[in-house]
Design an enzyme around this catalytic site. Sequence first.
Site, short mmCIF file in Angstrom:
data_model
loop_
_atom_site.label_atom_id
_atom_site.label_comp_id
_atom_site.label_asym_id
_atom_site.label_seq_id
_atom_site.Cartn_x
_atom_site.Cartn_y
_atom_site.Cartn_z
CG ASP A 9 -1.11 1.43 1.16
OD1 ASP A 9 -0.85 1.24 2.43
OD2 ASP A 9 -0.78 2.90 -0.04
CG HIS A 23 4.74 6.90 -0.42
ND1 HIS A 23 6.16 8.31 0.37
CD2 HIS A 23 4.47 6.40 1.10
CE1 HIS A 23 6.14 7.43 1.80
NE2 HIS A 23 5.25 6.01 2.06
NE ARG A 30 10.00 5.11 3.99
CZ ARG A 30 8.92 6.36 4.17
NH1 ARG A 30 7.75 5.54 4.43
NH2 ARG A 30 8.77 7.19 4.07
CD GLN A 68 7.43 2.31 2.30
OE1 GLN A 68 7.04 3.46 3.15
NE2 GLN A 68 8.00 1.20 2.54
CB CYS A 92 4.23 1.10 2.16
SG CYS A 92 2.36 2.13 2.53
NE ARG A 131 3.90 11.23 4.65
CZ ARG A 131 3.70 10.33 5.08
NH1 ARG A 131 2.53 9.22 6.38
NH2 ARG A 131 4.14 9.36 4.95
N1 NVA Z 1 -1.33 4.72 0.71
C1 NVA Z 1 -1.05 4.92 2.28
C2 NVA Z 1 0.28 5.32 2.24
C3 NVA Z 1 0.43 5.33 3.87
C4 NVA Z 1 2.23 5.68 3.97
C5 NVA Z 1 -1.39 6.60 2.33
O1 NVA Z 1 -1.13 7.63 1.29
O2 NVA Z 1 -1.96 6.96 3.14
N1 CP Z 2 5.20 4.25 5.00
C1 CP Z 2 4.56 5.36 5.78
O1 CP Z 2 5.35 6.16 4.92
O2 CP Z 2 4.27 5.39 7.11
P1 CP Z 2 4.17 6.34 7.16
O3 CP Z 2 2.94 7.32 7.28
O4 CP Z 2 4.21 6.22 8.88
O5 CP Z 2 5.27 7.73 7.36
#
Ligand code: NVA
Ligand code: CP
Length: 304
Positions: free
Chosen positions: A219, A131, A287, A134, A259, A104
């Site tokens: 989101d 992502h 997930r 997800q 998500c 990540r």
């Molecule tokens: N769009 C959000 C998704 C988090 C799971 C982010 O990138 O923070």
């Molecule tokens: N939806 C998701 O990826 O959650 P986290 O940021 O908690 O991993």
Amino acid sequence: MSVRHFLTLLDLSPAELNRLIQRAIELKAMHRSGKRHDIMRGKTLGMIFEKSSTRTRVSFEAGMTHFGGASIFLSPRDTQLGRGEPIEDSARVLSRMVDIVMIRTFAHQTIETFSAYSAVPVINALTDDFHPCQLLADMQTYVEHRGSIQGKKVVWVGDGNNMCNSYINAARQFDFELVVSCPEGFEPNAELLSRESSRVSIERDPLAAAHNAHLVVTDVWASMGQEDEQKQREKAFANYQVNNQLMALADKQALFMHCLPAHRGEEVSAELMDAKDSVVWDEAENRLHAQKALLEFLMFGEQH
Ligand code: NVA
Ligand code: CP
């Protein structure tokens, strides 16, 4: 056989993706019935997190535990990655020690570079641009509740962010129509939009977009790394809340997904989170099952 990575949904074929969703449903049933499946015994997942996470970290770690394997959480705060060791070197070293890696991070390029130098499969656990893990969970959740998503209308309300870009890829791979409802200046990736113009369109008015939708997704307005823009984004997205009023315009069988983490009172109303059309808790749970199917696929292919 050459190493397969999962950096975007386009790394698997539509047929492979559909079989992976079916496998996730199977693994979920196996887990619930207490059936052991120690396919990762003696194997290690390396998990590099340069951004925060609850679901992604716990689902990958728990998944490896179910499979009888181990996982190592690596944060830039206490690895040499955070002190500037090149990605290329880190990839070559780590992939001589672990069997599969998830990352990540911020720039999508980082994960592309890592995978180019990795001898083992690499999974995108979120970048600024995509992502895909997800989306596996979202597609599994839709299939479990409503059957195939092929030919359905999906509406994305809010920021054209990493999740939205992954929905565009999903529209192609799972063959559905996608309407993106975002304010001007917050569109998803322009190249993706134009490539998928036959099935993806923009509708500025979220209420008009919601008409006859089978799935409505949103989101947060400010993603990780955009915290400084929170106030400005609250203004830009003020008319883009998904709530019961918006869901009432969708198909009677429409589902709502997010998500998570959610900001109640911003992109989603508090009532909708727990309404009967909301499947956000199943989506979060999936997930775990979808990523177990992904780990199995990348490590062992479809024979197991
Ligand atoms: N769009 C959000 C998704 C988090 C799971 C982010 O990138 O923070
Ligand atoms: N939806 C998701 O990826 O959650 P986290 O940021 O908690 O991993």
